[in-house]
Design a protein around this motif. Structure first.
Motif, PDB file in Angstrom:
ATOM      1  N   GLY A 144       7.942   9.805  -1.047  1.00  0.00           N
ATOM      2  CA  GLY A 144       7.676   8.508  -1.678  1.00  0.00           C
ATOM      3  C   GLY A 144       6.749   7.651  -0.854  1.00  0.00           C
ATOM      4  N   ILE A 145       6.885   7.732   0.474  1.00  0.00           N
ATOM      5  CA  ILE A 145       6.003   6.969   1.350  1.00  0.00           C
ATOM      6  C   ILE A 145       4.571   7.474   1.220  1.00  0.00           C
ATOM      7  CG2 ILE A 145       5.438   6.522   3.770  1.00  0.00           C
ATOM      8  CD1 ILE A 145       8.445   6.400   4.317  1.00  0.00           C
ATOM      9  N   ARG A 146       4.392   8.787   1.120  1.00  0.00           N
ATOM     10  CA  ARG A 146       3.047   9.347   0.927  1.00  0.00           C
ATOM     11  C   ARG A 146       2.434   8.842  -0.367  1.00  0.00           C
ATOM     12  NH1 ARG A 146       2.612  15.514   0.862  1.00  0.00           N
ATOM     13  NH2 ARG A 146       0.504  14.925   0.282  1.00  0.00           N
ATOM     14  N   VAL A 147       3.246   8.825  -1.431  1.00  0.00           N
ATOM     15  CA  VAL A 147       2.755   8.315  -2.716  1.00  0.00           C
ATOM     16  C   VAL A 147       2.401   6.832  -2.595  1.00  0.00           C
ATOM     17  CG1 VAL A 147       3.373   7.871  -5.113  1.00  0.00           C
ATOM     18  CG2 VAL A 147       4.030  10.026  -4.045  1.00  0.00           C
ATOM     19  N   ALA A 148       3.255   6.081  -1.903  1.00  0.00           N
ATOM     20  CA  ALA A 148       3.019   4.643  -1.744  1.00  0.00           C
ATOM     21  C   ALA A 148       1.728   4.380  -0.978  1.00  0.00           C
ATOM     22  CB  ALA A 148       4.202   4.000  -1.013  1.00  0.00           C
ATOM     23  N   VAL A 149       1.501   5.148   0.083  1.00  0.00           N
ATOM     24  CA  VAL A 149       0.269   4.983   0.864  1.00  0.00           C
ATOM     25  C   VAL A 149      -0.944   5.310   0.007  1.00  0.00           C
ATOM     26  CG1 VAL A 149      -1.046   5.856   2.827  1.00  0.00           C
ATOM     27  CG2 VAL A 149       1.389   5.389   3.084  1.00  0.00           C
ATOM     28  N   GLY A 150      -0.840   6.368  -0.794  1.00  0.00           N
ATOM     29  CA  GLY A 150      -1.956   6.736  -1.665  1.00  0.00           C
ATOM     30  C   GLY A 150      -2.271   5.663  -2.686  1.00  0.00           C
ATOM     31  N   VAL A 189      -6.022  10.400   6.215  1.00  0.00           N
ATOM     32  CA  VAL A 189      -4.730   9.701   6.211  1.00  0.00           C
ATOM     33  C   VAL A 189      -3.646  10.586   5.613  1.00  0.00           C
ATOM     34  CG1 VAL A 189      -3.464   7.764   5.207  1.00  0.00           C
ATOM     35  CG2 VAL A 189      -5.726   7.395   6.199  1.00  0.00           C
ATOM     36  N   ASP A 190      -3.949  11.254   4.498  1.00  0.00           N
ATOM     37  CA  ASP A 190      -2.958  12.113   3.873  1.00  0.00           C
ATOM     38  C   ASP A 190      -2.611  13.300   4.768  1.00  0.00           C
ATOM     39  OD1 ASP A 190      -1.400  12.597   1.343  1.00  0.00           O
ATOM     40  OD2 ASP A 190      -2.477  14.497   1.450  1.00  0.00           O
ATOM     41  N   GLY A 191      -3.610  13.851   5.465  1.00  0.00           N
ATOM     42  CA  GLY A 191      -3.343  14.931   6.408  1.00  0.00           C
ATOM     43  C   GLY A 191      -2.437  14.483   7.537  1.00  0.00           C
ATOM     44  N   PHE A 192      -2.649  13.263   8.012  1.00  0.00           N
ATOM     45  CA  PHE A 192      -1.783  12.712   9.061  1.00  0.00           C
ATOM     46  C   PHE A 192      -0.345  12.568   8.553  1.00  0.00           C
ATOM     47  CE2 PHE A 192       0.233   8.911  10.882  1.00  0.00           C
ATOM     48  CZ  PHE A 192       0.273   9.286  12.225  1.00  0.00           C
ATOM     49  N   LEU A 193      -0.186  12.097   7.320  1.00  0.00           N
ATOM     50  CA  LEU A 193       1.157  11.936   6.755  1.00  0.00           C
ATOM     51  C   LEU A 193       1.839  13.290   6.559  1.00  0.00           C
ATOM     52  CD1 LEU A 193       0.479   9.126   4.132  1.00  0.00           C
ATOM     53  CD2 LEU A 193       1.662   8.901   6.320  1.00  0.00           C
ATOM     54  N   ALA A 211       1.594  -3.034  -4.162  1.00  0.00           N
ATOM     55  CA  ALA A 211       1.270  -1.719  -4.729  1.00  0.00           C
ATOM     56  C   ALA A 211       2.101  -0.620  -4.071  1.00  0.00           C
ATOM     57  CB  ALA A 211      -0.220  -1.434  -4.550  1.00  0.00           C
ATOM     58  N   ALA A 212       2.397  -0.773  -2.784  1.00  0.00           N
ATOM     59  CA  ALA A 212       3.134   0.264  -2.046  1.00  0.00           C
ATOM     60  C   ALA A 212       4.641   0.156  -2.226  1.00  0.00           C
ATOM     61  CB  ALA A 212       2.786   0.181  -0.560  1.00  0.00           C
ATOM     62  N   LEU A 213       5.138  -1.035  -2.546  1.00  0.00           N
ATOM     63  CA  LEU A 213       6.588  -1.254  -2.580  1.00  0.00           C
ATOM     64  C   LEU A 213       7.319  -0.436  -3.659  1.00  0.00           C
ATOM     65  CD1 LEU A 213       8.306  -4.693  -2.144  1.00  0.00           C
ATOM     66  CD2 LEU A 213       9.134  -3.087  -3.837  1.00  0.00           C
ATOM     67  N   PRO A 214       6.910  -0.456  -4.939  1.00  0.00           N
ATOM     68  CA  PRO A 214       7.695   0.237  -5.971  1.00  0.00           C
ATOM     69  C   PRO A 214       7.865   1.737  -5.738  1.00  0.00           C
ATOM     70  CG  PRO A 214       6.187  -1.322  -6.971  1.00  0.00           C
ATOM     71  CD  PRO A 214       5.808  -1.227  -5.530  1.00  0.00           C
ATOM     72  N   ALA A 270       4.136  -3.458   5.383  1.00  0.00           N
ATOM     73  CA  ALA A 270       4.994  -4.441   4.726  1.00  0.00           C
ATOM     74  C   ALA A 270       5.615  -3.878   3.453  1.00  0.00           C
ATOM     75  CB  ALA A 270       4.191  -5.705   4.414  1.00  0.00           C
ATOM     76  N   GLY A 271       4.808  -3.216   2.624  1.00  0.00           N
ATOM     77  CA  GLY A 271       5.311  -2.700   1.357  1.00  0.00           C
ATOM     78  C   GLY A 271       6.290  -1.561   1.520  1.00  0.00           C
ATOM     79  N   VAL A 272       5.977  -0.621   2.416  1.00  0.00           N
ATOM     80  CA  VAL A 272       6.860   0.532   2.609  1.00  0.00           C
ATOM     81  C   VAL A 272       8.166   0.117   3.276  1.00  0.00           C
ATOM     82  CG1 VAL A 272       7.125   2.664   3.946  1.00  0.00           C
ATOM     83  CG2 VAL A 272       5.065   2.290   2.588  1.00  0.00           C
TER      84      VAL A 272
END
Length: 269
Positions: free
Chosen positions: A197-203, A251-255, A147-150, A88-90
């Motif tokens: 940015g998506i990786r940062v948002a997921v983190g 998760v980060d490895g997958f991204l 948290a993921a949106l910005p 939803a956020g991304v």
């Protein structure tokens, strides 16, 4: 003819260094626990944490896992919340960032609000979400989405603005419509930075999960950690922390793998 260089030394070094650092950390942990400088309540032995891991993962003497849920059930609920919140956020952040990057007045309108939201720690507004949405799943998923949106929106906006002007003008000169220019020129150019940015948002969303599970968070890893901390059950707290960290690495490895597949030219051109 150049001699063929075997990739094995490089692979062994990549695998060996993390393994060596892990063994070194475990040795330091064992020494710290055995020194007697701290109570076992605060610094348990690694074996104690391992025993707690087995206890929360199985049913023993009629006790099923932790608070009636096995470890994988706690983990499933946490990852489920993260998945829904991140999606939803991304999705919202990328759409907002794309709009902000292409419409100047919209960027001026929304940028202060994004900065305001990005500056707020989730714990600051999570109680308000609980008041508004209750204590079930809605506030947990909402706080993860917020948290993921910005970061997704900011990265997408910057990526769109950095799209090569020459390519955009060339596409327009060839008769491309606004939608075609965005689809065929702007989006491909913005994709690498958007994925970052998506990786940062997921983190960020993933690190927010403990806050998301402060209220009615069982089953959930964050809820398990919070509940165990109430009883000074440090071993279970460490189990939860380790599981969260290991899953974060996966998760980060997958991204990273997805990024290599989607933008294979990055770093090569």
């Amino acid at each position: 003819m150049h001699p063929t260089v075997s990739p094995w030394p490089h692979r062994l070094r990549r695998a060996g260094l993390p393994a060596a650092s892990l063994l070194f950390f475990l040795a330091l942990w064992q020494l710290a626990a055995a020194s007697g400088a701290w109570s076992q309540t605060f610094v348990p032995y690694p074996k104690t944490v391992w025993d707690s891991f087995l206890a929360v993962s199985t049913t023993r003497d009629g006790v099923r896992g932790y608070q009636g849920f096995l470890l994988w059930e706690h983990l499933y609920m946490t990852l489920r919340r993260v998945l829904f919140g991140v999606l939803a956020g991304v999705a919202t952040g990328v759409a907002v960032g794309l709009a902000m990057g292409t419409v100047g007045w919209l960027r001026n309108l929304l940028d202060p609000w994004l900065t305001f939201l990005r500056a707020l720690p989730p714990l600051a507004y999570f109680p308000l979400l609980v008041i508004w949405l209750g204590i079930d799943e809605a506030p947990k998923i909402t706080v993860l989405a917020l948290a993921a949106l910005p970061p997704a929106a900011v990265a997408t906006t910057a990526a769109v603005l950095a799209a090569p002007v020459s390519l955009v003008e060339a596409a327009r000169a060839l008769g491309g419509s606004r939608a075609q220019v965005i689809r065929d020129v702007v989006l491909p150019a913005a994709l690498p930075e958007t994925l970052t940015g998506i990786r940062v948002a997921v983190g960020i969303a993933y690190t927010t999960v403990v806050a998301a599970e402060l209220f009615n968070g069982i089953p959930g890893i964050g809820g398990m950690v919070k509940d165990a901390s109430n009883y000074n059950n440090t071993a279970v707290v460490l189990v939860g922390i380790i599981v969260i960290g290991v899953c974060g690495l996966i998760v980060d490895g997958f991204l990273k793998s997805a990024e290599r597949i989607l933008v294979p030219w990055r770093g090569k051109a």
